[in-house]
Design a protein around this motif. Structure first.
Motif, mmCIF file in Angstrom:
data_model
loop_
_atom_site.group_PDB
_atom_site.id
_atom_site.type_symbol
_atom_site.label_atom_id
_atom_site.label_comp_id
_atom_site.label_asym_id
_atom_site.label_seq_id
_atom_site.Cartn_x
_atom_site.Cartn_y
_atom_site.Cartn_z
ATOM 1 N N GLY A 242 23.533 -37.300 -10.257
ATOM 2 C CA GLY A 242 23.766 -37.566 -8.810
ATOM 3 C C GLY A 242 22.899 -38.830 -8.645
ATOM 4 O O GLY A 242 23.267 -39.729 -7.854
ATOM 5 N N LEU A 243 21.688 -38.908 -9.155
ATOM 6 C CA LEU A 243 20.559 -39.913 -8.691
ATOM 7 C C LEU A 243 21.103 -41.185 -9.302
ATOM 8 O O LEU A 243 21.134 -42.370 -8.862
ATOM 9 N N MET A 247 22.186 -44.792 -7.692
ATOM 10 C CA MET A 247 21.535 -46.159 -7.805
ATOM 11 C C MET A 247 22.656 -47.247 -7.474
ATOM 12 O O MET A 247 22.573 -48.490 -7.472
ATOM 13 N N GLY A 248 24.104 -46.878 -7.839
ATOM 14 C CA GLY A 248 25.130 -47.815 -7.774
ATOM 15 C C GLY A 248 26.110 -47.726 -6.572
ATOM 16 O O GLY A 248 27.107 -48.220 -6.307
ATOM 17 N N SER A 249 25.628 -46.776 -5.587
ATOM 18 C CA SER A 249 26.094 -46.454 -4.520
ATOM 19 C C SER A 249 25.836 -47.497 -3.456
ATOM 20 O O SER A 249 24.946 -48.505 -3.527
ATOM 21 N N PRO A 250 26.906 -47.786 -2.167
ATOM 22 C CA PRO A 250 26.705 -48.706 -1.213
ATOM 23 C C PRO A 250 25.412 -48.504 -0.571
ATOM 24 O O PRO A 250 24.816 -49.747 -0.055
ATOM 25 N N VAL A 251 25.077 -47.507 -0.142
ATOM 26 C CA VAL A 251 23.971 -47.442 0.645
ATOM 27 C C VAL A 251 22.582 -47.737 -0.339
ATOM 28 O O VAL A 251 21.660 -48.378 0.654
ATOM 29 N N MET A 252 22.546 -47.743 -1.398
ATOM 30 C CA MET A 252 21.541 -48.205 -2.149
ATOM 31 C C MET A 252 21.588 -49.736 -2.195
ATOM 32 O O MET A 252 20.458 -50.306 -2.062
ATOM 33 N N LEU A 350 11.768 -44.513 -1.240
ATOM 34 C CA LEU A 350 11.752 -43.281 -0.240
ATOM 35 C C LEU A 350 13.263 -42.648 -0.112
ATOM 36 O O LEU A 350 13.024 -41.434 -0.111
ATOM 37 N N LEU A 351 14.127 -43.569 -0.246
ATOM 38 C CA LEU A 351 15.668 -43.004 -0.390
ATOM 39 C C LEU A 351 15.732 -42.206 -1.615
ATOM 40 O O LEU A 351 16.184 -41.372 -1.546
ATOM 41 N N LEU A 352 15.344 -42.594 -2.694
ATOM 42 C CA LEU A 352 15.300 -42.090 -3.906
ATOM 43 C C LEU A 352 14.839 -40.781 -3.991
ATOM 44 O O LEU A 352 15.285 -39.557 -4.368
ATOM 45 N N LEU A 353 13.702 -40.513 -3.584
ATOM 46 C CA LEU A 353 12.873 -39.469 -3.553
ATOM 47 C C LEU A 353 13.406 -38.330 -2.714
ATOM 48 O O LEU A 353 13.368 -37.148 -3.149
ATOM 49 N N ALA A 354 13.592 -38.948 -1.645
ATOM 50 C CA ALA A 354 14.372 -37.864 -0.498
ATOM 51 C C ALA A 354 15.681 -37.452 -1.031
ATOM 52 O O ALA A 354 15.754 -36.122 -1.040
ATOM 53 N N ARG A 355 16.400 -38.172 -1.504
ATOM 54 C CA ARG A 355 17.795 -37.852 -1.935
ATOM 55 C C ARG A 355 17.661 -36.651 -3.225
ATOM 56 O O ARG A 355 18.580 -35.891 -3.267
ATOM 57 N N VAL A 356 16.558 -36.735 -3.766
ATOM 58 C CA VAL A 356 16.359 -35.459 -4.843
ATOM 59 C C VAL A 356 16.789 -34.267 -4.301
ATOM 60 O O VAL A 356 17.407 -33.174 -5.087
ATOM 61 N N VAL A 357 16.084 -34.063 -3.264
ATOM 62 C CA VAL A 357 16.296 -32.629 -2.282
ATOM 63 C C VAL A 357 17.840 -32.338 -2.055
ATOM 64 O O VAL A 357 18.260 -31.298 -2.448
ATOM 65 N N GLY A 358 18.586 -33.244 -1.569
ATOM 66 C CA GLY A 358 19.803 -33.096 -1.401
ATOM 67 C C GLY A 358 20.832 -33.021 -2.511
ATOM 68 O O GLY A 358 21.396 -31.989 -2.490
ATOM 69 N N LEU A 359 20.321 -33.567 -3.634
ATOM 70 C CA LEU A 359 21.322 -33.508 -4.968
ATOM 71 C C LEU A 359 20.910 -32.170 -5.403
ATOM 72 O O LEU A 359 21.850 -31.496 -6.063
#
Length: 387
Positions: A242-243, A247-252, A350-359
């Motif tokens: 997921g991570l 990395m290739g997503s629009p939000v990133m 910040l976005l990367l580390l936070a999203r680990v929780v959701g994924l």
């Protein structure tokens, strides 16, 4: 129970149609009847009353061409999630408004909610790992940490929920240590702030950003995580998949472009905004307030808490005044990163580390009780001997 809003349960749908359960599911898979998770029990479905009325009136085309009209025919996969949704334009984690949640909650609180934990365990008393991963950036260390765990940990298949949640906590603990270093066992946001050598009061802004970014409705990272979990891969492997998609997503991409643009814009906000908008009709990190998927509430919650200096504050105010666009979360992260004097990729980190929780939450949700992801592969290449 939801009939007044145009949605009814399975039993009522079957009664009105006068068909068997398998036929109802076939109508859904072919796009003949819209379905959605039941808010009271996401493992059950509700069905569109208007579609059922139309089919009940005799429009029951069952020719093979109908197969291309459903989600599978459009290359879509159907996912049932208990994590996040959008209610009245505001993102919610398991029913709680994220912008409001960010006022007090920690990343640990969000993990408990998204992972279905009923107590502070297993997030308490986590120890550092002796053989820490190395890398030149937080991104490299995060990916290396997840890759190592994916190679070490057992598959998801046949595991009980308690052991999976314990493993999830260990993975997150190692990711935070990889990013911040294995210092005192503080809260996750405090450890990151310490790693970035911030003054103590600014750690609260890291906390807010992590809570606001822990999950969203971006489909490719969610699908990559859940499909990998459904295949039985280790929990860390599903999060890594997921991570990688993130990395290739629009939000990133928007976060990266906003981070670069903010550095330029703070020197001359009005002039930079006018030139950028004239050239592209858009501003990096800004969004259309009329968009049905706007994240304006999350962005404003972060900006308002940040107490930005005048040069940064004028960027979003001037951009909104000149164009009518409003700040989105990527812009808020970029402004916060400059306010905290983080490294160049601070907003992305910040976005990367936070999203680990959701994924990890999506991987757990899929492994513990998720319905199978329904897909259909159709070969559309050349037939043998065609060339």
């Amino acid at each position: 129970m939801d009939a007044e809003h145009g949605w009814i349960g399975r039993a009522e749908a079957l009664r009105r149609l006068g068909v068997k359960t398998q036929t109802l599911y076939a109508y859904v898979s072919r796009g003949r009847i819209a379905a959605r998770p039941d808010p009271a029990d996401p493992r059950r479905s509700l069905y569109a009353e208007s579609d059922i009325a139309r089919l009940g009136a005799g429009d029951r085309d069952t020719t093979p061409t109908a197969l291309t009209r459903g989600a599978a025919g459009r290359g879509e996969a159907e996912i049932f999630s208990t994590l996040s949704t959008r209610i009245d334009g505001r993102l919610c984690y398991s029913g709680l408004d994220v912008a409001q949640l960010s006022a007090q909650a920690t990343l640990e609180d969000v993990a408990r909610r998204l992972w279905g934990l009923r107590s502070p365990q297993p997030l308490m008393g986590l120890k550092p790992r002796v053989d820490a991963v190395t890398g030149a950036s937080i991104r490299l260390r995060t990916f290396a940490c997840l890759a190592r765990r994916a190679a070490e940990d057992p598959a998801l298949t046949g595991r009980d929920a308690a052991s999976l949640r314990t493993e999830a906590a260990e993975i997150l603990n190692e990711v935070i240590d990889a990013a911040a270093g294995s210092g005192p066992r503080l809260l996750f946001h405090q450890r990151l702030a310490r790693g970035w050598k911030m003054i103590e009061r600014d750690a609260d802004l890291v906390r807010r950003a992590l809570v606001l970014c822990a999950d969203d409705l971006a489909r490719p990272p969610m699908l990559a995580t859940r499909a990998t979990a459904q295949a039985g891969a280790p929990l860390a492997g599903a999060a890594l998949a997921g991570l990688t998609a993130l990395m290739g997503s629009p939000v990133m991409a928007r976060t990266q472009s906003a981070s670069t643009w903010v550095v330029q814009a703070r020197r001359d906000p009005a002039g930079t905004i006018a030139a950028t908008f004239a050239a592209s009709g858009d501003l990096p990190g800004f969004i259309d307030p009329a968009s049905p998927e706007t994240d304006e509430a999350r962005a404003r919650a972060l900006i308002e808490a940040a107490c930005l200096p005048a040069d940064l504050d004028s960027i979003w105010r001037e951009g909104e005044a000149q164009t009518g666009l409003v700040p989105g979360l990527p812009l808020a992260l970029a402004l916060l990163a400059r306010r905290l004097d983080l490294p160049r990729d601070g907003a992305v980190d910040l976005l990367l580390l936070a999203r680990v929780v959701g994924l990890i939450g999506h991987a757990l949700d899929q492994a513990i009780g998720g319905s199978p992801i329904r897909t259909r592969l159709r070969y559309v290449g050349p037939t043998p001997g065609a060339n």
